[in-house]
Motif scaffolding. Sequence first.
Motif, short mmCIF file in Angstrom:
data_model
loop_
_atom_site.label_atom_id
_atom_site.label_comp_id
_atom_site.label_asym_id
_atom_site.label_seq_id
_atom_site.Cartn_x
_atom_site.Cartn_y
_atom_site.Cartn_z
N ALA A 43 16.49 16.13 8.00
CA ALA A 43 16.29 16.89 8.91
C ALA A 43 16.65 18.49 8.82
N SER A 44 17.80 18.61 8.04
CA SER A 44 18.15 19.85 7.71
C SER A 44 17.15 20.85 6.87
N THR A 45 16.45 20.12 6.24
CA THR A 45 15.45 20.60 5.41
C THR A 45 14.02 20.78 6.11
N GLY A 46 13.95 20.52 7.42
CA GLY A 46 12.88 20.42 8.24
C GLY A 46 11.85 19.28 7.86
N GLU A 47 12.24 18.47 7.33
CA GLU A 47 11.19 17.20 6.76
C GLU A 47 11.04 16.33 7.73
N PRO A 48 9.96 16.14 8.49
CA PRO A 48 10.02 15.24 9.58
C PRO A 48 9.78 13.77 8.74
N ILE A 49 10.16 12.51 9.53
CA ILE A 49 9.95 11.40 8.82
C ILE A 49 8.82 10.87 8.79
N GLU A 50 7.75 11.34 9.77
CA GLU A 50 6.44 10.99 9.80
C GLU A 50 5.61 11.76 8.68
N PRO A 51 4.51 11.16 7.85
CA PRO A 51 4.11 11.79 6.78
C PRO A 51 3.40 13.36 7.12
N ARG A 52 4.53 14.13 7.58
CA ARG A 52 4.04 15.51 7.78
C ARG A 52 2.76 15.86 8.66
N GLY A 53 2.70 15.15 9.65
CA GLY A 53 1.19 15.62 10.41
C GLY A 53 0.22 15.02 9.81
N ALA A 54 0.19 14.11 8.87
CA ALA A 54 -1.19 13.50 8.37
C ALA A 54 -1.18 12.07 8.85
N SER A 55 -2.39 11.40 8.83
CA SER A 55 -2.46 10.14 9.18
C SER A 55 -2.02 9.07 8.06
N THR A 56 -2.38 9.54 6.88
CA THR A 56 -2.02 8.66 5.85
C THR A 56 -1.29 9.41 4.54
N VAL A 57 -0.59 8.60 3.73
CA VAL A 57 0.13 9.21 2.77
C VAL A 57 -0.97 10.09 1.87
N GLN A 58 -1.85 9.50 1.43
CA GLN A 58 -3.24 10.05 0.65
C GLN A 58 -3.59 11.32 1.26
N ILE A 117 15.69 5.46 5.36
CA ILE A 117 16.26 6.60 5.34
C ILE A 117 16.86 7.01 6.99
N ASP A 118 15.74 6.60 7.77
CA ASP A 118 16.03 6.98 9.30
C ASP A 118 17.51 6.00 9.71
N GLU A 119 17.67 4.90 9.05
CA GLU A 119 18.80 4.21 9.27
C GLU A 119 19.95 4.41 8.84
N GLN A 120 20.12 5.61 7.75
CA GLN A 120 21.27 6.30 7.24
C GLN A 120 21.68 7.38 7.81
N PRO A 121 22.78 7.73 8.45
CA PRO A 121 22.93 8.96 9.26
C PRO A 121 22.82 10.11 8.28
N SER A 135 0.72 -1.00 -0.20
CA SER A 135 0.04 -0.14 -0.02
C SER A 135 0.90 1.13 0.03
N GLN A 136 0.35 2.38 -0.21
CA GLN A 136 1.28 3.85 -0.07
C GLN A 136 1.70 4.03 1.07
N ASP A 137 0.92 3.60 2.10
CA ASP A 137 1.39 3.71 3.67
C ASP A 137 2.38 2.77 3.85
N GLU A 138 2.17 1.53 3.51
CA GLU A 138 3.41 0.66 3.77
C GLU A 138 4.76 0.98 2.94
N TYR A 139 4.53 1.35 1.71
CA TYR A 139 5.76 1.87 1.06
C TYR A 139 6.32 2.82 1.61
N TYR A 140 5.53 4.02 2.07
CA TYR A 140 6.20 5.22 2.71
C TYR A 140 6.93 4.87 3.82
N ARG A 141 6.36 3.98 4.64
CA ARG A 141 6.97 3.68 6.02
C ARG A 141 8.31 2.70 5.66
N LEU A 142 8.13 2.09 4.82
CA LEU A 142 9.37 1.23 4.50
C LEU A 142 10.59 2.52 3.76
#
Length: 278
Positions: free
Chosen positions: A233-248, A222-226, A210-217
Motif C-alpha cells: 500500500a505504501s508504494t501505491g501498488e493495488p492488490i488487483e492487477p493494476r486496473g487490467a483484466s488479466t495479468v497478460q 500478501i493481503d492476509e499479511q498485515p 494459469s498466470q491469473d490464478e497464480y497472481y490471485r493466489l
Amino acid sequence: MVAGAHRAKRPARTSVWLEGKPRVRGRRHERPEQPPAAAGDPTALDRDRITEVSVRLLDAEGPEKFSMRRLASELGVTAMSLYWYVDTKDDLLELSLDHVFGEATVPEPEPVPEPVGATDEDWPGQLRALAASYRSVFVDHPWASPLIGKYLNIGPCATLFSNAVRSVVRRMGLPPRVQRGAISAVFQFVYGFGTIEGHYVQRCADAGLSQDEYYRLAMGTIDEQPGLRAAFASTGEPIEPRGASTVQEMRERDFEIALDLLVAGIEALRVRGAAATP
C-alpha cells in the motif's frame, strides 16, 4: 599449490563458433571415424537435429536436468556418440541459445539514410518490432536469459539480430557516440522485462496454474499479511492487477508504456543533438 597453478594455466573457453577454440578443462574425446546414426535412421543425426532436440529438452525440463546422457537417450544414441558433433555440454547450450534467436523476427536490411546521420522516420516501429521479438525469446525459453553473457553469443542467428538492431539505431539520426547507449537502454530493458516474465510464466506452469490464478493466489496471500499489505500500500501498488483484466493485459500495457518512454527519450535526444548542431 600445484593444482592451483595448473588451473590458472588452463585456457579460457571462447566459443563453439570459433575455429580452434580451447577445450573446457582440457577434456578430449576420441571421435569415431564416421558419425553415428540415430536408431533406425542412418541419416537422421546431425548437429542441427541435436540442437533442435536440445532446445526441446531445455524448454521441457530446464537446464538443471539437461545433460549429454539425457540428450543421447532422447536421440536414441550413446552419449559418447554426441562428441562427434560437439565437444562439451557448453557447446550444446551455446548452439541452443543461437537457435532460439533464430525465432526472432528480423526485418530486411535497409540502407542508412544519406547524409549519414539523417533520420529514417520509420525507426520507432522497426525498433518496437525488434524489441517485441527479443522479449519473446526469453518468454518462450526462460533458460536462455542466464546464458546471455555466459557465452559470446556470436552465432549466425544472434549476429543477424544484432546487425538488424544496429541498422535501425543508425537510422535514428543519433550521433554515433550515443548509439550504443540507445541500444543498451532499449534492449537491456527488454532483456530484464522478458527474463522476469519468462520466469513467472515458468513458475505458473510448474505450479499447474494459469498466470491469473497464480497472481490471485500470490496477491491473496500478501493481503492476509498485515506487514506485506502495508508495504504494498505504501508504494501505491493495488492488490488487483493494476486496473487490467488479466495479468497478460497488465504486462502488455506496462511493456508498451516503457517502450513509449524509451522512444520518446531517444527522440528528445535526437532533437537536442540536431538543435546543437550548427
